[in-house]
Scaffold this motif. Structure first.
Motif, mmCIF file in Angstrom:
data_model
loop_
_atom_site.group_PDB
_atom_site.id
_atom_site.type_symbol
_atom_site.label_atom_id
_atom_site.label_comp_id
_atom_site.label_asym_id
_atom_site.label_seq_id
_atom_site.Cartn_x
_atom_site.Cartn_y
_atom_site.Cartn_z
ATOM 1 N N ASN A 53 0.798 -1.227 0.000
ATOM 2 C CA ASN A 53 0.000 0.000 0.000
ATOM 3 C C ASN A 53 0.833 1.281 0.000
ATOM 4 O OD1 ASN A 53 -2.372 -1.491 0.114
ATOM 5 N ND2 ASN A 53 -2.401 -1.479 2.359
ATOM 6 N N ASP A 54 2.155 1.148 0.003
ATOM 7 C CA ASP A 54 3.019 2.328 0.119
ATOM 8 C C ASP A 54 3.146 3.073 -1.200
ATOM 9 O OD1 ASP A 54 5.480 0.920 2.451
ATOM 10 O OD2 ASP A 54 3.478 1.797 2.769
ATOM 11 N N TYR A 55 3.111 4.390 -1.108
ATOM 12 C CA TYR A 55 3.441 5.262 -2.225
ATOM 13 C C TYR A 55 4.879 5.759 -2.058
ATOM 14 C CZ TYR A 55 -1.326 5.553 -3.987
ATOM 15 O OH TYR A 55 -2.544 5.258 -4.545
ATOM 16 N N ILE A 56 5.451 6.253 -3.143
ATOM 17 C CA ILE A 56 6.795 6.836 -3.132
ATOM 18 C C ILE A 56 6.635 8.325 -3.438
ATOM 19 C CG2 ILE A 56 9.071 6.836 -4.209
ATOM 20 C CD1 ILE A 56 8.199 3.848 -5.093
ATOM 21 N N THR A 57 7.181 9.145 -2.539
ATOM 22 C CA THR A 57 7.006 10.585 -2.656
ATOM 23 C C THR A 57 8.355 11.280 -2.501
ATOM 24 O OG1 THR A 57 4.870 10.285 -1.519
ATOM 25 C CG2 THR A 57 5.642 12.541 -1.840
ATOM 26 N N TRP A 58 8.560 12.303 -3.292
ATOM 27 C CA TRP A 58 9.794 13.090 -3.204
ATOM 28 C C TRP A 58 9.458 14.529 -2.837
ATOM 29 C CZ3 TRP A 58 14.956 11.587 -4.165
ATOM 30 C CH2 TRP A 58 15.126 10.260 -4.564
ATOM 31 N N TYR A 59 10.284 15.057 -1.924
ATOM 32 C CA TYR A 59 10.165 16.453 -1.507
ATOM 33 C C TYR A 59 11.498 17.161 -1.725
ATOM 34 C CZ TYR A 59 5.621 15.847 0.710
ATOM 35 O OH TYR A 59 4.284 15.622 0.926
ATOM 36 N N GLN A 60 11.405 18.472 -1.912
ATOM 37 C CA GLN A 60 12.568 19.335 -2.086
ATOM 38 C C GLN A 60 12.571 20.355 -0.957
ATOM 39 O OE1 GLN A 60 12.011 22.526 -4.994
ATOM 40 N NE2 GLN A 60 13.936 21.953 -5.971
ATOM 41 N N GLN A 61 13.743 20.623 -0.398
ATOM 42 C CA GLN A 61 13.808 21.613 0.671
ATOM 43 C C GLN A 61 14.969 22.573 0.452
ATOM 44 O OE1 GLN A 61 14.350 20.206 4.746
ATOM 45 N NE2 GLN A 61 13.216 21.966 5.531
ATOM 46 N N PHE A 62 14.631 23.867 0.452
ATOM 47 C CA PHE A 62 15.634 24.926 0.399
ATOM 48 C C PHE A 62 15.923 25.395 1.827
ATOM 49 C CE2 PHE A 62 15.587 25.118 -4.063
ATOM 50 C CZ PHE A 62 14.287 25.143 -4.517
ATOM 51 N N PRO A 63 17.086 26.001 2.043
ATOM 52 C CA PRO A 63 17.396 26.519 3.390
ATOM 53 C C PRO A 63 16.332 27.502 3.870
ATOM 54 C CG PRO A 63 19.352 26.531 2.009
ATOM 55 C CD PRO A 63 18.213 26.178 1.114
ATOM 56 N N SER A 64 16.003 27.396 5.126
ATOM 57 C CA SER A 64 15.040 28.291 5.795
ATOM 58 C C SER A 64 13.620 28.166 5.253
ATOM 59 C CB SER A 64 15.487 29.756 5.689
ATOM 60 O OG SER A 64 16.757 29.923 6.271
ATOM 61 N N GLN A 65 13.333 27.050 4.587
ATOM 62 C CA GLN A 65 11.972 26.809 4.113
ATOM 63 C C GLN A 65 11.542 25.392 4.487
ATOM 64 O OE1 GLN A 65 11.136 27.730 0.027
ATOM 65 N NE2 GLN A 65 12.540 29.468 -0.016
ATOM 66 N N LEU A 71 10.543 9.543 0.259
ATOM 67 C CA LEU A 71 9.705 8.996 1.324
ATOM 68 C C LEU A 71 8.899 7.828 0.792
ATOM 69 C CD1 LEU A 71 8.129 12.309 2.683
ATOM 70 C CD2 LEU A 71 10.307 11.280 3.303
ATOM 71 N N VAL A 72 8.715 6.837 1.653
ATOM 72 C CA VAL A 72 7.916 5.684 1.263
ATOM 73 C C VAL A 72 6.908 5.419 2.368
ATOM 74 C CG1 VAL A 72 7.949 3.206 0.853
ATOM 75 C CG2 VAL A 72 9.711 4.645 -0.141
#
Lengths: 111, 115
Positions: free
Chosen positions: A30-42, A89-90
């Protein structure tokens, strides 16, 4: 818990295609695969999510092989502004504590 | 569309003091999350709300941390008393709660320094 493994850091140049691979050997049905992006201070920003095969949106593509034990985030023609930390993320956000962000991949883009 | 709002942006306190953070999620988002992000690490979930009910608080240090989401909209996270190791960025996120695509929208966070 579906543990993920991704490179600590990557370097590339403007205009290149960047592929970041994530391993998740114990992914559940049932798991999805998700990607996130993070910039400094956000806070992290959603990039793309998929379950199997290939998903494409206006900023990236996500390739998932049939066994789903890994996935590859593809960023076409990167620019300096793509310098950031990328998290794979999974899991299923119905119980978010089971989804581990990890330390992510620090991508540096050079001119 | 307005994003997730958090305040304050920065907070400096001494250990053993108390502190509170506020979050206003995106309108219509049923699910709200609080994360703690220590420098150099990924965010770690503290608590997850669905409307005004707690879904998951298994990683919340309940001896010093508390959170509430009154009326299923705004939320506050409190630390009392603070310890040095609580120095981190506290991120609030919200989502529709739609199982077909679980996309979290994060605020910019509150950077807490405990001296």
């Amino acid at each position: 818990l579906a543990k993920t493994t991704q490179p600590i850091s990557m370097d590339s140049y403007e205009g290149q295609e960047v592929n970041i691979t994530c391993s998740h050997n114990n992914i559940a049905t049932n798991d999805y695969i998700t990607w996130y992006q993070q910039f400094p201070s956000q806070g992290p920003r959603f990039i793309i999510q998929g379950y199997k095969t290939k998903v494409t949106n206006e900023v990236a593509s996500l390739f998932i092989p049939a066994d789903r034990k890994s996935s590859t985030l593809s960023l076409p023609r990167v620019s300096l502004s793509d310098t950031a930390v990328y998290y794979c993320l999974v899991g299923d956000f119905s119980s978010a504590s089971k989804i581990i962000f990890g330390s992510g991949t620090r991508l540096s883009i050079r001119p | 569309e307005a994003g997730v709002a958090q305040s304050p942006r920065y907070k400096i306190i001494e250990k053993r003091q108390s502190v509170a953070f506020w979050c206003n999620p995106i309108s219509g988002h049923a699910t709200l999350y609080w994360y703690q992000q220590i420098l150099g690490q990924g965010p770690k979930l503290l608590i997850q709300f669905q409307n005004n009910g707690v879904v998951d608080d298994s990683q919340l240090p309940k001896d010093r941390f508390s959170a509430e989401r009154l009326k299923g909209v705004d939320s506050t996270l409190k630390i009392q008393p603070a310890k040095l190791e609580d120095s981190a960025v506290y991120l609030c996120a919200s989502s529709l709660g739609d199982r077909d695509e679980e996309k979290l929208f994060f605020g910019s966070g509150t950077q807490l320094s405990v001296l």
